[in-house]
Write a protein that holds these residues in place. Structure first.
Motif, PDB file in Angstrom:
ATOM      1  N   ARG A   7       0.271  -1.338   0.544  1.00  0.00           N
ATOM      2  CA  ARG A   7       0.075   0.377   0.114  1.00  0.00           C
ATOM      3  C   ARG A   7       0.804   1.267   0.031  1.00  0.00           C
ATOM      4  NH1 ARG A   7      -3.102  -0.753   5.581  1.00  0.00           N
ATOM      5  NH2 ARG A   7      -1.279  -0.098   7.361  1.00  0.00           N
ATOM      6  N   SER A   8       2.109   0.749   0.650  1.00  0.00           N
ATOM      7  CA  SER A   8       3.492   2.581  -0.070  1.00  0.00           C
ATOM      8  C   SER A   8       4.177   2.274   0.247  1.00  0.00           C
ATOM      9  CB  SER A   8       2.864   2.891   1.874  1.00  0.00           C
ATOM     10  OG  SER A   8       3.578   2.707   2.519  1.00  0.00           O
ATOM     11  N   ALA A   9       5.519   2.855  -0.297  1.00  0.00           N
ATOM     12  CA  ALA A   9       6.818   2.587  -0.291  1.00  0.00           C
ATOM     13  C   ALA A   9       7.253   2.690   0.577  1.00  0.00           C
ATOM     14  CB  ALA A   9       7.743   3.803  -1.505  1.00  0.00           C
ATOM     15  N   GLU A  10       7.056   2.725   1.619  1.00  0.00           N
ATOM     16  CA  GLU A  10       7.251   3.549   3.699  1.00  0.00           C
ATOM     17  C   GLU A  10       8.173   2.014   3.767  1.00  0.00           C
ATOM     18  OE1 GLU A  10       7.026   6.795   4.379  1.00  0.00           O
ATOM     19  OE2 GLU A  10       6.946   6.979   2.144  1.00  0.00           O
ATOM     20  N   ASN A  41       8.788  -0.654  -1.643  1.00  0.00           N
ATOM     21  CA  ASN A  41       8.344   0.061  -3.175  1.00  0.00           C
ATOM     22  C   ASN A  41       6.747  -0.493  -3.666  1.00  0.00           C
ATOM     23  OD1 ASN A  41       8.407   1.708  -5.755  1.00  0.00           O
ATOM     24  ND2 ASN A  41      10.866   0.736  -6.113  1.00  0.00           N
ATOM     25  N   THR A  42       6.511  -0.148  -4.676  1.00  0.00           N
ATOM     26  CA  THR A  42       4.765  -0.537  -5.195  1.00  0.00           C
ATOM     27  C   THR A  42       4.934  -2.005  -5.889  1.00  0.00           C
ATOM     28  OG1 THR A  42       4.982   0.538  -7.714  1.00  0.00           O
ATOM     29  CG2 THR A  42       4.492   1.872  -5.482  1.00  0.00           C
ATOM     30  N   HIS A  62       5.174  -6.424   6.237  1.00  0.00           N
ATOM     31  CA  HIS A  62       5.319  -4.612   5.545  1.00  0.00           C
ATOM     32  C   HIS A  62       6.350  -3.907   6.219  1.00  0.00           C
ATOM     33  CE1 HIS A  62       4.224  -0.676   2.930  1.00  0.00           C
ATOM     34  NE2 HIS A  62       5.269  -1.143   3.152  1.00  0.00           N
ATOM     35  N   GLU A  64       6.382  -0.864   7.901  1.00  0.00           N
ATOM     36  CA  GLU A  64       6.087   0.617   7.293  1.00  0.00           C
ATOM     37  C   GLU A  64       6.833   1.437   7.771  1.00  0.00           C
ATOM     38  OE1 GLU A  64       2.203   1.388   4.633  1.00  0.00           O
ATOM     39  OE2 GLU A  64       1.882   0.153   6.788  1.00  0.00           O
ATOM     40  N   ASN A  65       5.975   1.376   9.486  1.00  0.00           N
ATOM     41  CA  ASN A  65       7.608   2.031  10.931  1.00  0.00           C
ATOM     42  C   ASN A  65       8.785   1.648  10.739  1.00  0.00           C
ATOM     43  OD1 ASN A  65       7.146  -0.171  12.210  1.00  0.00           O
ATOM     44  ND2 ASN A  65       5.631   1.116  13.451  1.00  0.00           N
ATOM     45  N   GLU A  79      -0.079  -3.497   9.857  1.00  0.00           N
ATOM     46  CA  GLU A  79       0.981  -3.508   8.669  1.00  0.00           C
ATOM     47  C   GLU A  79       0.867  -4.706   7.831  1.00  0.00           C
ATOM     48  OE1 GLU A  79       4.479  -1.547  10.436  1.00  0.00           O
ATOM     49  OE2 GLU A  79       4.692  -2.905  11.042  1.00  0.00           O
ATOM     50  N   TYR A 117      -3.714  -6.387   4.141  1.00  0.00           N
ATOM     51  CA  TYR A 117      -3.561  -5.096   5.637  1.00  0.00           C
ATOM     52  C   TYR A 117      -5.592  -5.826   5.807  1.00  0.00           C
ATOM     53  CZ  TYR A 117       0.066  -3.059   2.279  1.00  0.00           C
ATOM     54  OH  TYR A 117       1.492  -3.375   2.424  1.00  0.00           O
ATOM     55  N   ARG A 120      -6.844   0.098   7.672  1.00  0.00           N
ATOM     56  CA  ARG A 120      -6.521   0.676   6.129  1.00  0.00           C
ATOM     57  C   ARG A 120      -5.200   2.009   7.633  1.00  0.00           C
ATOM     58  NH1 ARG A 120      -7.294   1.104   1.229  1.00  0.00           N
ATOM     59  NH2 ARG A 120     -10.008  -0.063   1.521  1.00  0.00           N
TER      60      ARG A 120
END
Length: 120
Positions: A7-10, A41-42, A62, A64-65, A79, A117, A120
């Protein structure tokens, strides 16, 4: 292995390839397990080299943080996560047998794993 639907590249994607039911999905301390950490990445590609023939399962997070662990709210991951063979969650992570695939010495094995996920 290709990871899709991030869902993100973070952050990063943490990957575990293990031949051990007891070390799935967390990799544990098994010396036969392989771990990889790559930038998110995507779309992400991860390669595991020198994998001996046998049965294996892959788990993904994933992160993310970037804190290196599964974040949870009310015991549910916040996540993304994914498993080989697109194994589904039930009341917790899937069993090793649901995610397991066979590796031979004859040909490379390719997996496409969809990130999931719950929030959201």
């Amino acid at each position: 292995m290709t990871v899709i639907n991030l869902r993100s590249a973070e952050g990063t994607v943490l990957a575990c390839l293990t031949p051990s039911d007891g070390d799935f999905p967390d990799c544990g301390a098994d010396t036969q397990s392989q771990k990889r950490i790559v930038r998110a990445n995507t779309r992400v590609t991860i390669v595991f080299n020198d994998v001996a023939p046998g049965d294996y399962a892959i788990s993904l997070l994933h992160d993310e943080n970037g804190n290196g662990k599964v974040d949870k709210a009310l015991f549910m991951p916040t996540e993304g996560f994914g498993f080989s063979r697109d194994a589904k969650l039930r009341l917790g992570p899937p069993r090793f047998s649901a995610a397991a695939f066979h590796v031979t010495s004859d040909a490379p094995v390719y997996q496409t794993i969809r990130m999931r996920y719950l929030s959201r």
